[in-house]
Design a protein around this motif. Structure first.
Motif: not given
Length: 394
Positions: A28-45, A352-363
């Protein structure tokens, strides 16, 4: 022998159970430890230049459009004050009466001398034609008549000056000398009459503001309206005065003590909503900024090096961009430098962001600012003159 086999069998069973539980937990723990955190969601203009109204606001102070000090040209005791302090008076209204006894007597005496000089001159003129009198006698009689006429004019003026009247229509202020007081001449101020319709509002842009205007006009970043520049006034409670004014005076030089330029706007003020001495906020209207870039205020961050925003590139990576934010326009910053059309600026989720981080943008979708309460209407303010009951006589 049977007693030794039972403990060993029990121990083996417990060990097998623990092994199975540990294996299940590891699975049960093996898949959680190996999964990467999801990209934070942000709104962009997405930056889109637009033409907006240039916002220039200053603190101003109201002043009467005309203010006349009421003074007496003659000396004497005040015997009457027909006007009521703090009320409107028309031009020519009697405000004070100076004791006229001395001046009236002098006027009558001058009239008598004029009548006598007129009779003397009338007798001598026919005799001159008959050579019964000399030309010098007629000339002396004419001179006496002219002097008597001048004395009548002077004494009549002195007598009329005992009636101190309003030189303009406006609101008469508090009296400075009461009934029975002696007026020693023009040096004594009796009262003041001020005209508050129209009302003037004086305000003073700084030297820096004037230079910025000139640079922006030369660069095309600021467009002046055709005709006269108009102004809007906001009162102390935030309500907007219901009549716009026109700029009617600009000083020729800066004030050396403050480094500001004196400007003045004139407003119609029939209800006396704005009073002399009142502090207001003045906003210039009609100025436009073409190609302006506006960004919500919460998107602009502050650092030791200055203001910056987070932008998202085509691969959804975050980068910091230094900007020059010049002024506010409602709930947005006006960005003069640092952004270009098409840039995607992070508005919500900057924490939630910092330079170089990958994000999930929404309008980004602008929501109504519920914190802004409706401001009262200045037209609903009762005129100060209406509800006040003032005695018509002192």
């Amino acid at each position: 022998m049977k007693r030794l086999i039972k403990p060993l069998a029990w121990t083996a069973a417990v060990a097998a159970a623990l092994f199975l539980v540990g294996a299940a937990a590891a699975r049960r723990l093996a898949p959680v430890a190996s999964a990467a955190p999801p990209a934070p969601e942000v709104s962009v203009l997405t930056v889109v230049p637009e033409t907006v109204a240039a916002r220039f606001e200053y603190v101003g102070q109201a002043a009467a459009s005309r203010s006349v000090e009421v003074r007496s040209q003659v000396t004497g005791v005040i015997v009457a004050r027909p006007y009521a302090e703090g009320t409107d008076v028309a031009k020519g209204t009697l405000l004070f009466r100076i004791d006229p006894t001395t001046y009236e007597a002098a006027y009558r005496s001058a009239q008598a001398r004029l009548a006598n000089a007129d009779r003397t001159l009338a007798r001598l003129k026919p005799l001159l034609a008959e050579r019964a009198v000399a030309q010098k006698d007629v000339d002396d009689a004419q001179q006496a008549f002219d002097q008597a006429q001048a004395a009548v004019d002077q004494t009549r003026k002195d007598y009329e000056d005992t009636f101190v009247r309003a030189e303009i229509s406006g609101r008469a202020g508090r009296t400075q000398l009461e009934l029975g007081a002696r007026v020693t001449g023009p040096g004594d101020l009796l009262t003041t009459v001020e005209q508050v319709d129209p009302i003037y509002v004086n305000f003073s842009p700084s030297d820096e503001d004037m230079l910025r205007w000139r640079r922006d006009l030369a660069a095309g970043r600021l467009v002046m309206p055709p005709g006269t520049l108009t102004a809007q006034v906001s009162l102390a409670d935030g309500s907007v005065f219901d009549a716009n004014g026109e700029l009617n005076f600009a000083d020729l030089a800066l004030q050396p003590a403050t480094g500001t330029m004196q400007l003045r706007a004139s407003f119609r003020n029939p209800q006396y909503v704005v009073l002399p001495g009142q502090f207001v906020r003045v906003r210039l209207l009609g100025l436009k900024r073409p190609g302006a870039i506006l960004v919500p205020q919460r998107a602009v961050q502050q650092a030791l090096s200055g203001a910056f925003v987070y932008i998202v590139d085509d691969s959804n990576h975050v980068a910091a961009r230094t900007v020059t934010a010049t002024s506010w326009d409602g709930a947005a910053w006006l960005i003069e430098q640092g952004l270009a059309p098409g840039d995607r600026v992070i508005v919500d989720g900057v924490q939630k962001v910092m330079p170089g981080l990958v994000v999930t943008p929404s309008a980004y979708r602008a929501a109504a600012n519920l914190a802004l309460a409706p401001v009262p209407d200045s037209s609903e303010i009762a005129p100060p003159a209406a509800p006040l009951r003032i005695r018509s006589r002192p």
